[in-house]
Design a protein around this motif. Structure first.
Motif, PDB file in Angstrom:
ATOM      1  N   ALA A  73       0.835  -1.200   0.000  1.00 43.16           N
ATOM      2  CA  ALA A  73       0.000   0.000   0.000  1.00 43.16           C
ATOM      3  C   ALA A  73       0.873   1.255   0.000  1.00 43.16           C
ATOM      4  CB  ALA A  73      -0.924  -0.008   1.211  1.00 43.16           C
ATOM      5  N   GLY A 109       1.581   4.471  -2.920  1.00 42.27           N
ATOM      6  CA  GLY A 109       1.308   5.867  -2.586  1.00 42.27           C
ATOM      7  C   GLY A 109      -0.033   6.083  -1.920  1.00 42.27           C
ATOM      8  N   ILE A 110      -0.609   5.036  -1.350  1.00 47.57           N
ATOM      9  CA  ILE A 110      -1.906   5.187  -0.675  1.00 47.57           C
ATOM     10  C   ILE A 110      -1.693   5.907   0.655  1.00 47.57           C
ATOM     11  CG2 ILE A 110      -3.826   3.905   0.371  1.00 47.57           C
ATOM     12  CD1 ILE A 110      -3.324   1.743  -1.752  1.00 47.57           C
ATOM     13  N   PRO A 111      -2.453   6.966   0.925  1.00 43.87           N
ATOM     14  CA  PRO A 111      -2.224   7.758   2.143  1.00 43.87           C
ATOM     15  C   PRO A 111      -2.430   6.952   3.428  1.00 43.87           C
ATOM     16  CG  PRO A 111      -3.671   8.915   0.619  1.00 43.87           C
ATOM     17  CD  PRO A 111      -3.504   7.543   0.079  1.00 43.87           C
ATOM     18  N   ALA A 112      -1.784   7.414   4.503  1.00 44.27           N
ATOM     19  CA  ALA A 112      -1.695   6.634   5.735  1.00 44.27           C
ATOM     20  C   ALA A 112      -3.052   6.266   6.316  1.00 44.27           C
ATOM     21  CB  ALA A 112      -0.880   7.407   6.772  1.00 44.27           C
ATOM     22  N   ARG A 123      -5.947   6.046   4.874  1.00 39.76           N
ATOM     23  CA  ARG A 123      -6.598   5.100   3.979  1.00 39.76           C
ATOM     24  C   ARG A 123      -5.964   3.709   4.114  1.00 39.76           C
ATOM     25  NH1 ARG A 123     -11.274   4.893   0.684  1.00 39.76           N
ATOM     26  NH2 ARG A 123     -10.860   3.448  -0.984  1.00 39.76           N
ATOM     27  N   ARG A 124      -4.646   3.673   4.301  1.00 36.91           N
ATOM     28  CA  ARG A 124      -3.971   2.379   4.493  1.00 36.91           C
ATOM     29  C   ARG A 124      -4.541   1.675   5.705  1.00 36.91           C
ATOM     30  NH1 ARG A 124       1.164   4.960   3.369  1.00 36.91           N
ATOM     31  NH2 ARG A 124       1.668   5.043   5.564  1.00 36.91           N
ATOM     32  N   ARG A 142      -8.675   1.070   4.964  1.00 38.59           N
ATOM     33  CA  ARG A 142      -9.119   0.303   3.806  1.00 38.59           C
ATOM     34  C   ARG A 142      -8.323  -0.987   3.617  1.00 38.59           C
ATOM     35  NH1 ARG A 142     -12.909  -0.879  -0.274  1.00 38.59           N
ATOM     36  NH2 ARG A 142     -11.956  -0.835  -2.315  1.00 38.59           N
ATOM     37  N   ILE A 143      -7.045  -0.950   3.952  1.00 42.57           N
ATOM     38  CA  ILE A 143      -6.206  -2.116   3.690  1.00 42.57           C
ATOM     39  C   ILE A 143      -6.023  -2.958   4.957  1.00 42.57           C
ATOM     40  CG2 ILE A 143      -3.963  -2.909   2.843  1.00 42.57           C
ATOM     41  CD1 ILE A 143      -5.718  -1.466   0.729  1.00 42.57           C
ATOM     42  N   GLU A 193       6.123  12.407   4.750  1.00 46.40           N
ATOM     43  CA  GLU A 193       5.483  11.196   4.230  1.00 46.40           C
ATOM     44  C   GLU A 193       4.614  11.482   3.009  1.00 46.40           C
ATOM     45  OE1 GLU A 193       4.544   7.888   5.945  1.00 46.40           O
ATOM     46  OE2 GLU A 193       2.945   7.505   4.519  1.00 46.40           O
ATOM     47  N   LEU A 227       5.029   9.828  -0.628  1.00 42.17           N
ATOM     48  CA  LEU A 227       3.976   9.030  -1.262  1.00 42.17           C
ATOM     49  C   LEU A 227       3.767   9.491  -2.703  1.00 42.17           C
ATOM     50  CD1 LEU A 227       1.270   8.654   1.519  1.00 42.17           C
ATOM     51  CD2 LEU A 227       2.752   6.880   0.593  1.00 42.17           C
ATOM     52  N   ARG A 263       6.352   8.113  -4.798  1.00 41.13           N
ATOM     53  CA  ARG A 263       6.204   6.672  -5.004  1.00 41.13           C
ATOM     54  C   ARG A 263       5.211   6.336  -6.107  1.00 41.13           C
ATOM     55  NH1 ARG A 263       6.192   5.646   0.959  1.00 41.13           N
ATOM     56  NH2 ARG A 263       8.333   5.132   1.474  1.00 41.13           N
ATOM     57  N   THR A 264       4.251   7.250  -6.333  1.00 34.78           N
ATOM     58  CA  THR A 264       3.283   6.956  -7.387  1.00 34.78           C
ATOM     59  C   THR A 264       3.944   6.944  -8.765  1.00 34.78           C
ATOM     60  OG1 THR A 264       2.686   9.273  -7.628  1.00 34.78           O
ATOM     61  CG2 THR A 264       1.369   7.967  -6.094  1.00 34.78           C
ATOM     62  N   PHE A 313      -4.068  -7.275  -2.113  1.00 30.91           N
ATOM     63  CA  PHE A 313      -4.956  -7.113  -0.967  1.00 30.91           C
ATOM     64  C   PHE A 313      -6.017  -8.206  -1.033  1.00 30.91           C
ATOM     65  CE2 PHE A 313      -3.740  -2.609  -2.158  1.00 30.91           C
ATOM     66  CZ  PHE A 313      -2.639  -2.611  -1.332  1.00 30.91           C
ATOM     67  N   HIS A 342      -8.680  -8.996   0.517  1.00 34.69           N
ATOM     68  CA  HIS A 342     -10.097  -8.737   0.729  1.00 34.69           C
ATOM     69  C   HIS A 342     -10.689  -7.896  -0.390  1.00 34.69           C
ATOM     70  CE1 HIS A 342      -7.843  -5.391   2.172  1.00 34.69           C
ATOM     71  NE2 HIS A 342      -8.926  -4.654   2.357  1.00 34.69           N
ATOM     72  N   GLU A 399      -7.628   0.771  -6.582  1.00 40.83           N
ATOM     73  CA  GLU A 399      -7.516   1.442  -5.287  1.00 40.83           C
ATOM     74  C   GLU A 399      -6.596   2.671  -5.328  1.00 40.83           C
ATOM     75  OE1 GLU A 399      -9.114   1.147  -2.595  1.00 40.83           O
ATOM     76  OE2 GLU A 399      -7.886   2.291  -1.186  1.00 40.83           O
ATOM     77  N   VAL A 438      -7.323   6.925  -4.799  1.00 40.82           N
ATOM     78  CA  VAL A 438      -7.010   7.615  -3.539  1.00 40.82           C
ATOM     79  C   VAL A 438      -5.624   8.241  -3.459  1.00 40.82           C
ATOM     80  CG1 VAL A 438      -8.604   6.164  -2.255  1.00 40.82           C
ATOM     81  CG2 VAL A 438      -6.192   5.534  -2.348  1.00 40.82           C
ATOM     82  N   ALA A 439      -4.674   7.765  -4.264  1.00 39.76           N
ATOM     83  CA  ALA A 439      -3.305   8.254  -4.085  1.00 39.76           C
ATOM     84  C   ALA A 439      -3.142   9.631  -4.713  1.00 39.76           C
ATOM     85  CB  ALA A 439      -2.319   7.269  -4.703  1.00 39.76           C
ATOM     86  N   PRO A 440      -2.634  10.605  -3.943  1.00 38.03           N
ATOM     87  CA  PRO A 440      -2.380  11.917  -4.525  1.00 38.03           C
ATOM     88  C   PRO A 440      -1.154  11.831  -5.429  1.00 38.03           C
ATOM     89  CG  PRO A 440      -1.734  11.875  -2.221  1.00 38.03           C
ATOM     90  CD  PRO A 440      -2.219  10.502  -2.547  1.00 38.03           C
TER      91      PRO A 440
END
Lengths: 359, 286
Positions: A230, A234-237, A239-240, A243-244, B104, B108, B111-112, B124, B126, B135, B139-141
């Motif tokens: 995650a 780059g999924i924000p903290a 949300r991690r 959601r995860i 952070e 992030l 990292r994208t 993931f 689930h 996903e 959501v990722a900026p």
């Protein structure tokens, strides 16, 4: 190493090819006589030949001791049921009379209200405490740890009485700037902390301390690789977490969490020390008046059983929801099983049976 | 660093940044060192991967290959040296003569631009295959790009699943997929953010032998797409096919690097030769 690798690679084909060569020789040799002897020879000789057992009758394995065990248990259960039904001292008539009495129902609603509010607040606070405990900040970690330490090491009863008697320790509660006379809000502690407030406060904080540990355990049970993946995406903290990690942690959290909630339902009975009229206190008040102690305790007990049973059904379906993806195919719910059973056995009266199966 | 026999063109990051258009996906690793406790796992790595290039890192286990890969998207923080992507430092910001550690949120965003595919897939469990892919775009900026709406992400996700040959499994949960299929979903997930660079950490090591090729074929396709690929693998035949640079690492150092022909058929270093004599033979006998 390089010198050993090569001979192994070379020598490997030899036994393998030898095996392949010998196999075609032996296989037909074994198969041909076997195929001939089976119909000709005695029926029991089945070791070499591939006898076709299709028209043999299947005899299920017998378990006589299971039947003995079942019988013993059945007799025991019947004995208990009989004594419950026939011993007049249980006073089932009194139980029935009080079971749905207005005062009892009111007490029951209070119990449910306390459970819902302190359960929800307790788990929300517990979630925050768990995140604090797992954070990188030493201050947050130690605050969270200290909270759990204090509330887990003092008896709930004492906490309750402390909250209720807070007015004795601090006459006024105010919100303002420390070390100055600026006050935004000020009130008498005794008017602020009612019985209800003390009960909710005590149960919530106690619940938070325990649920923090449960949630933390759940979060720790999720594979580190999930967080890494995650993060790499780059999924924000926040949300991690929500959601995860949390949905996966839920599988570990839920069974224990429901233990806690069920414990809380009965734990609310402790607020009788505050003379708060929930189910248990109401029952006490009544039997002190009527002297029908056991039947009234039974009334309370039965209601607790009902609540727990309903919660268990919730638990089943919530756990099932969160096992999505964790098992290849979800097992059928009891309702689905019943439908399937009825669909197979009574196709004609299916509609009505389904109705019955639902309840 | 000193052991790198063929250091690739050492463009300083600042110079690279001037040429923004043509440098999509330039990776410059300079004198990177990393310690785990007292053990030095990266002993001054310097490596440049050109935009659109395919670098394959090989070497014995414990040589620091995976750690090096993980420093590129800042999953591991380096203890010395620096890593730049298209001239921008990873994890730090240059202000005057100072390097400010990024927060952070900023990391992030960086990292994208860097997709990563893990040995154990790390899908993931689930979420369905499609939800796994959609996903991050939702959501990722991202730097300079808007987040996708759910509908857009879904369309793009299906397109990517189609690209890895799994459009019909979009609704399946990872556990309902074979290992090879899971890894292909993971590749689609990494592609969903249109990264400049893709990192592969032993993408086929957890797969049954007959499933390896379906994953390698997808990576081969990607190698032609112009995305920079950095791949850690033990599949030497694949490395020879797909790489334009092969990097051999041992004990936290780059022993040598060059074209597949140079490294596989004519290694200069004794250590390289001895390593390949152990691992290549079976692969080439097939």
């Amino acid at each position: 190493m390089s010198s050993t690798a090569t001979p192994v690679a070379q020598s490997a084909p030899e036994p393998a090819s030898a095996g392949i060569e010998s196999a075609p020789e032996t296989a037909p040799a074994g198969a041909v006589p076997g195929g001939e002897t089976a119909p000709a020879g005695t029926g029991s000789a089945g070791r070499k030949a591939a006898t076709d057992y299709a028209d043999y009758r299947l005899v299920p394995a017998r378990h006589p001791w299971r039947w003995v065990g079942t019988a013993v248990v059945a007799v025991g259960v019947a004995g208990i049921a009989w004594s419950l039904a026939t011993n007049p001292r249980w006073e089932w008539g009194v139980v029935a009379q009080w079971f749905t009495a207005q005062s009892i129902v009111n007490g029951l609603l209070e119990t449910l209200k306390l459970t819902a509010i302190s359960g929800a607040l307790g788990f929300i606070l517990g979630f925050i405490l768990a995140l604090m405990r797992l954070s990188a900040s030493p201050l947050l970690v130690s605050v969270s740890w200290t909270f759990s330490w204090i509330f887990r090491s003092t008896p709930l009863l004492v906490q309750m009485l402390l909250w209720y008697n807070l007015g004795y320790l601090y006459e006024k509660i105010s919100l303002g700037l420390p070390f100055t006379d600026v006050r935004f809000f000020e009130a008498q502690t005794t008017t602020l902390i009612s019985q209800f407030a003390a009960a909710v406060l005590g149960l919530t904080l106690n619940q938070a301390a325990y649920s923090a540990e449960i949630i933390r355990g759940g979060i720790l049970s999720v594979d580190q690789g999930q967080l890494e993946a995650a993060t790499a995406l780059g999924i924000p903290a926040w949300r991690r977490s929500t959601r995860i990690v949390l949905p996966q942690a839920m599988r570990a959290i839920l069974p224990t969490a429901f233990n806690e909630v069920i414990g809380l339902v009965k734990g609310t009975s402790i607020v009788y020390v505050l003379a708060y009229s929930e189910l248990f206190y109401t029952v006490q008040v009544i039997y002190n008046r009527t002297q029908q102690v056991l039947p009234l305790l039974l009334v309370a007990t039965l209601w607790y059983v009902v609540i727990t049973s309903v919660l268990s059904v919730f638990q089943y379906y919530i756990e099932r929801h969160y096992s999505k993806g964790a098992v290849r195919t979800l097992p059928l719910t009891p309702l689905q099983k019943a439908r399937k059973f009825l669909a197979i056995h009574t196709p004609a009266t299916r509609e009505t049976s389904q109705e019955r199966g639902t309840r | 660093m000193s052991t790198a026999l063929r250091p690739a063109a050492q463009t300083p990051p600042a110079a690279a940044a001037t040429d923004a258009e043509s440098t999509r996906g330039l990776v410059e690793i300079t004198k990177v060192r990393k310690f785990f406790g007292a053990a030095e796992v990266l002993k001054g790595i310097t490596l440049t991967v050109e935009p659109g290039g395919v670098a394959v890192i090989v070497g014995p286990s414990g040589s620091g290959k995976s750690t090096l890969l993980r420093t590129i998207n800042h999953l591991e923080k380096v203890d010395a040296g620096f890593i730049a992507i298209d001239g921008t430092l990873v994890g730090y910001e240059v202000r005057g003569r100072r390097l400010h550690e990024l927060r952070e949120k900023e990391i992030l965003k960086q990292r994208t631009e860097i997709g990563m595919v893990f040995q154990n897939f790390n899908l993931f469990p689930h979420l369905t295959a499609l939800e796994n892919v959609t996903e991050a775009p939702i959501v990722a900026p991202r730097a300079g790009k808007p987040r996708l709406s759910k509908a857009e992400a879904r369309e793009r996700g299906l397109e990517l699943l189609d690209r890895v040959g799994l459009k019909d499994r979009a609704g399946a949960y990872p556990r309902q997929l074979s290992g090879g299929q899971q890894q292909r979903v993971a590749i689609a997930r990494a592609l969903a953010l249109d990264p400049k660079i893709l990192l592969f950490d032993e993408p086929t090591s957890a797969l049954d032998p007959e499933l390896v090729n379906e994953v390698l074929d997808v990576i081969r396709e990607l190698a032609k797409s112009g995305t920079t690929l950095i791949i850690v693998t033990h599949e030497m035949g694949f490395a020879r096919d797909v790489a334009d640079t092969v990097v051999f690492m041992d004990q936290g150092q780059i022993i040598e690097q060059g074209t597949p022909r140079e490294i596989f058929t004519n290694p200069r270093e004794e250590r390289t030769r001895s390593f390949f004599s152990k691992v290549i033979e079976p692969a080439f006998n097939i």
